[in-house]
Write a protein that holds these residues in place. Structure first.
Motif, PDB file in Angstrom:
ATOM      1  N   GLY A 115       0.311  -9.890  14.178  1.00  0.00           N
ATOM      2  CA  GLY A 115      -0.751 -10.882  14.113  1.00  0.00           C
ATOM      3  C   GLY A 115      -1.817 -10.558  13.090  1.00  0.00           C
ATOM      4  O   GLY A 115      -2.520 -11.454  12.608  1.00  0.00           O
ATOM      5  N   GLN A 116      -1.949  -9.280  12.758  1.00  0.00           N
ATOM      6  CA  GLN A 116      -3.010  -8.835  11.847  1.00  0.00           C
ATOM      7  C   GLN A 116      -2.560  -8.850  10.384  1.00  0.00           C
ATOM      8  O   GLN A 116      -3.372  -9.070   9.481  1.00  0.00           O
ATOM      9  N   PHE A 117      -1.265  -8.617  10.147  1.00  0.00           N
ATOM     10  CA  PHE A 117      -0.757  -8.486   8.781  1.00  0.00           C
ATOM     11  C   PHE A 117       0.422  -9.433   8.559  1.00  0.00           C
ATOM     12  O   PHE A 117       1.110  -9.817   9.502  1.00  0.00           O
ATOM     13  N   ASP A 118       0.655  -9.776   7.310  1.00  0.00           N
ATOM     14  CA  ASP A 118       1.789 -10.627   6.942  1.00  0.00           C
ATOM     15  C   ASP A 118       3.021  -9.741   6.776  1.00  0.00           C
ATOM     16  O   ASP A 118       3.176  -9.051   5.768  1.00  0.00           O
ATOM     17  N   ILE A 119       3.891  -9.765   7.773  1.00  0.00           N
ATOM     18  CA  ILE A 119       5.036  -8.862   7.776  1.00  0.00           C
ATOM     19  C   ILE A 119       6.042  -9.192   6.674  1.00  0.00           C
ATOM     20  O   ILE A 119       6.969  -8.422   6.434  1.00  0.00           O
ATOM     21  N   ASN A 120       5.871 -10.321   6.005  1.00  0.00           N
ATOM     22  CA  ASN A 120       6.774 -10.690   4.914  1.00  0.00           C
ATOM     23  C   ASN A 120       6.370 -10.075   3.581  1.00  0.00           C
ATOM     24  O   ASN A 120       7.120 -10.174   2.602  1.00  0.00           O
ATOM     25  N   LEU A 121       5.203  -9.443   3.524  1.00  0.00           N
ATOM     26  CA  LEU A 121       4.767  -8.798   2.298  1.00  0.00           C
ATOM     27  C   LEU A 121       5.606  -7.553   2.034  1.00  0.00           C
ATOM     28  O   LEU A 121       6.117  -6.925   2.974  1.00  0.00           O
ATOM     29  N   PRO A 122       5.741  -7.146   0.785  1.00  0.00           N
ATOM     30  CA  PRO A 122       6.457  -5.903   0.497  1.00  0.00           C
ATOM     31  C   PRO A 122       5.709  -4.710   1.056  1.00  0.00           C
ATOM     32  O   PRO A 122       4.467  -4.753   1.225  1.00  0.00           O
ATOM     33  N   SER A 124       4.638  -1.967  -0.165  1.00  0.00           N
ATOM     34  CA  SER A 124       3.534  -1.447  -0.967  1.00  0.00           C
ATOM     35  C   SER A 124       2.241  -2.222  -0.709  1.00  0.00           C
ATOM     36  O   SER A 124       1.151  -1.630  -0.666  1.00  0.00           O
ATOM     37  N   GLU A 125       2.342  -3.540  -0.536  1.00  0.00           N
ATOM     38  CA  GLU A 125       1.149  -4.338  -0.248  1.00  0.00           C
ATOM     39  C   GLU A 125       0.671  -4.113   1.179  1.00  0.00           C
ATOM     40  O   GLU A 125      -0.531  -4.060   1.449  1.00  0.00           O
ATOM     41  N   LEU A 126       1.618  -4.012   2.109  1.00  0.00           N
ATOM     42  CA  LEU A 126       1.232  -3.737   3.498  1.00  0.00           C
ATOM     43  C   LEU A 126       0.531  -2.388   3.605  1.00  0.00           C
ATOM     44  O   LEU A 126      -0.431  -2.234   4.373  1.00  0.00           O
ATOM     45  N   LEU A 127       0.989  -1.407   2.847  1.00  0.00           N
ATOM     46  CA  LEU A 127       0.357  -0.092   2.857  1.00  0.00           C
ATOM     47  C   LEU A 127      -1.108  -0.199   2.465  1.00  0.00           C
ATOM     48  O   LEU A 127      -1.985   0.373   3.135  1.00  0.00           O
ATOM     49  N   GLN A 128      -1.399  -0.940   1.404  1.00  0.00           N
ATOM     50  CA  GLN A 128      -2.776  -1.084   0.964  1.00  0.00           C
ATOM     51  C   GLN A 128      -3.614  -1.837   1.990  1.00  0.00           C
ATOM     52  O   GLN A 128      -4.766  -1.490   2.256  1.00  0.00           O
ATOM     53  N   GLN A 129      -3.010  -2.853   2.620  1.00  0.00           N
ATOM     54  CA  GLN A 129      -3.738  -3.617   3.625  1.00  0.00           C
ATOM     55  C   GLN A 129      -4.051  -2.773   4.854  1.00  0.00           C
ATOM     56  O   GLN A 129      -5.159  -2.847   5.413  1.00  0.00           O
ATOM     57  N   VAL A 130      -3.074  -1.979   5.296  1.00  0.00           N
ATOM     58  CA  VAL A 130      -3.298  -1.125   6.461  1.00  0.00           C
ATOM     59  C   VAL A 130      -4.379  -0.082   6.162  1.00  0.00           C
ATOM     60  O   VAL A 130      -5.268   0.161   6.985  1.00  0.00           O
ATOM     61  N   THR A 131      -4.317   0.521   4.991  1.00  0.00           N
ATOM     62  CA  THR A 131      -5.315   1.523   4.622  1.00  0.00           C
ATOM     63  C   THR A 131      -6.712   0.912   4.616  1.00  0.00           C
ATOM     64  O   THR A 131      -7.664   1.494   5.169  1.00  0.00           O
ATOM     65  N   SER A 132      -6.849  -0.254   4.005  1.00  0.00           N
ATOM     66  CA  SER A 132      -8.152  -0.925   3.944  1.00  0.00           C
ATOM     67  C   SER A 132      -8.628  -1.339   5.341  1.00  0.00           C
ATOM     68  O   SER A 132      -9.822  -1.236   5.655  1.00  0.00           O
ATOM     69  N   PHE A 133      -7.686  -1.786   6.168  1.00  0.00           N
ATOM     70  CA  PHE A 133      -8.035  -2.201   7.525  1.00  0.00           C
ATOM     71  C   PHE A 133      -8.605  -1.032   8.321  1.00  0.00           C
ATOM     72  O   PHE A 133      -9.670  -1.151   8.952  1.00  0.00           O
ATOM     73  N   VAL A 134      -7.906   0.102   8.300  1.00  0.00           N
ATOM     74  CA  VAL A 134      -8.371   1.263   9.062  1.00  0.00           C
ATOM     75  C   VAL A 134      -9.696   1.772   8.508  1.00  0.00           C
ATOM     76  O   VAL A 134     -10.615   2.116   9.273  1.00  0.00           O
ATOM     77  N   GLU A 135      -9.826   1.800   7.201  1.00  0.00           N
ATOM     78  CA  GLU A 135     -11.070   2.247   6.586  1.00  0.00           C
ATOM     79  C   GLU A 135     -12.248   1.384   7.029  1.00  0.00           C
ATOM     80  O   GLU A 135     -13.342   1.892   7.292  1.00  0.00           O
ATOM     81  N   SER A 136     -12.042   0.068   7.137  1.00  0.00           N
ATOM     82  CA  SER A 136     -13.133  -0.841   7.497  1.00  0.00           C
ATOM     83  C   SER A 136     -13.407  -0.883   8.996  1.00  0.00           C
ATOM     84  O   SER A 136     -14.543  -1.137   9.414  1.00  0.00           O
ATOM     85  N   ARG A 137     -12.385  -0.610   9.805  1.00  0.00           N
ATOM     86  CA  ARG A 137     -12.552  -0.725  11.257  1.00  0.00           C
ATOM     87  C   ARG A 137     -13.127   0.519  11.914  1.00  0.00           C
ATOM     88  O   ARG A 137     -13.701   0.439  13.001  1.00  0.00           O
ATOM     89  N   LEU A 138     -12.954   1.689  11.269  1.00  0.00           N
ATOM     90  CA  LEU A 138     -13.384   2.933  11.901  1.00  0.00           C
ATOM     91  C   LEU A 138     -14.604   3.527  11.212  1.00  0.00           C
ATOM     92  O   LEU A 138     -14.801   3.359  10.017  1.00  0.00           O
ATOM     93  N   SER A 139     -15.397   4.218  11.996  1.00  0.00           N
ATOM     94  CA  SER A 139     -16.514   5.017  11.485  1.00  0.00           C
ATOM     95  C   SER A 139     -16.193   6.480  11.705  1.00  0.00           C
ATOM     96  O   SER A 139     -15.729   6.861  12.795  1.00  0.00           O
ATOM     97  N   TYR A 140     -16.420   7.302  10.667  1.00  0.00           N
ATOM     98  CA  TYR A 140     -16.134   8.730  10.793  1.00  0.00           C
ATOM     99  C   TYR A 140     -17.299   9.391  11.530  1.00  0.00           C
ATOM    100  O   TYR A 140     -18.388   9.566  10.981  1.00  0.00           O
ATOM    101  N   ILE A 141     -17.066   9.747  12.790  1.00  0.00           N
ATOM    102  CA  ILE A 141     -18.120  10.336  13.631  1.00  0.00           C
ATOM    103  C   ILE A 141     -17.536  11.534  14.369  1.00  0.00           C
ATOM    104  O   ILE A 141     -16.788  11.367  15.343  1.00  0.00           O
ATOM    105  N   PRO A 142     -17.837  12.768  13.934  1.00  0.00           N
ATOM    106  CA  PRO A 142     -17.363  13.946  14.660  1.00  0.00           C
ATOM    107  C   PRO A 142     -17.829  13.909  16.108  1.00  0.00           C
ATOM    108  O   PRO A 142     -18.986  13.592  16.409  1.00  0.00           O
ATOM    109  N   GLY A 143     -16.920  14.203  17.025  1.00  0.00           N
ATOM    110  CA  GLY A 143     -17.244  14.208  18.436  1.00  0.00           C
ATOM    111  C   GLY A 143     -17.062  12.869  19.124  1.00  0.00           C
ATOM    112  O   GLY A 143     -17.209  12.779  20.347  1.00  0.00           O
ATOM    113  N   ALA A 144     -16.729  11.815  18.343  1.00  0.00           N
ATOM    114  CA  ALA A 144     -16.581  10.490  18.930  1.00  0.00           C
ATOM    115  C   ALA A 144     -15.259  10.327  19.665  1.00  0.00           C
ATOM    116  O   ALA A 144     -15.095   9.393  20.449  1.00  0.00           O
TER     117      ALA A 144
END
Length: 270
Positions: A115-122, A124-144
């Motif tokens: 539901g979050q990603f277009d599974i028909n993409l190659p 290489s494109e899905l890799l970039q989308q997943v990386t960007s998604f995780v980067e934007s969704r998470l905050s780096y907080i030690p101890g969290a």
């Protein structure tokens, strides 16, 4: 791309209060092409001991020792002058690294990823989308996060440290039918300096490194251990008995300036 020479080191102090079997994964992975000058010293209450070395898949090295009790002091240093050759893709990689695992429970993400990603993409494109998604969704907080948190916990919490970022990347990629795994590395430039965890994805027949934290340039990373998730790559583990990790310190530097990593290039860990 030229990889600069790197200097890495780790020291641990572990107090053993009941007889145990210690396992450490802190040494640079033993791989073809790598030129490394290293020293490993282990003492128990000041007496030197020679741990057993076990070399596993992808050059991961476990150093194992039996300790009745006492203070275990470990000092490791290595100069890496020539990078390792890219790890070859094995036919089993397409099976092993698509399976759900303890901390990268991909089976919980099948519907969400579709539901979050277009599974028909190659891939290489899905890799970039997943990386960007995780980067934007998470905050780096030690101890969290908790050491037993998996990728689903991390997504719900929206925060964590490097291993949490890597687990979420790995779980999402596997759910999108892209083989992925976790790698423990020395990472010059990492701030805060520590053992670092990143993901590797199998894209177009090649393993490439993915680091959604952006804490260190991928070009300078040095492989320590490789596995399905952090259960396979922990820098310290023990079986039976009782231990306490009193302290540990990690350093990793390059000769000259740190390279710039835009996050867009496909890079293999050398």
């Amino acid at each position: 791309m030229t990889t600069p020479p790197r200097e890495v080191a780790a020291s641990l102090e572990v107090n053993v209060t009941a007889a145990t079997e210690l396992e450490m994964q802190i040494t640079v992975a033993k791989l073809p092409g790598l030129t490394v000058d290293e020293t490993l010293s282990v003492t128990v209450d000041g007496d030197p001991i020679e741990p057993e070395e076990i070399v596993g898949e992808h050059g991961s090295r476990i150093h194992r020792l039996q300790v009745d009790s006492g203070l275990v002091v470990v000092d490791y240093s290595a100069s890496v002058t020539t990078p390792a050759d890219p790890i070859e893709v094995e036919v089993t990689d397409h099976s092993i690294y698509l399976r759900p695992s303890r901390y990268a429970e991909a089976d919980k993400f099948f519907g969400y990823a579709a539901g979050q990603f277009d599974i028909n993409l190659p891939p290489s494109e899905l890799l970039q989308q997943v990386t960007s998604f995780v980067e934007s969704r998470l905050s780096y907080i030690p101890g969290a996060s908790d050491p037993i948190d998996g990728a689903a916990d991390t997504l719900l919490a929206g925060a964590g440290v490097c291993r949490d970022y890597a687990h979420l990347v790995v779980a999402l990629l596997r759910a999108l039918n892209i083989p992925a795994r976790l790698v423990a590395v020395y990472a010059p430039g990492c701030d805060p300096m520590d053992f670092h965890a990143v993901a590797e994805a199998l894209i177009d027949g090649r393993w490439v490194v993915v680091d959604a934290t952006g804490l260190a340039p991928r070009q300078t990373m040095v492989r320590i251990s490789t596995g399905r998730d952090a259960a396979d790559t922990a820098f310290l583990d023990n079986h039976r008995g009782t231990i306490n990790l009193n302290s540990y310190k990690v350093t990793a530097i390059v000769q000259g300036d740190l390279p710039t990593d835009t996050g867009e290039d496909r890079i293999a860990i050398g």
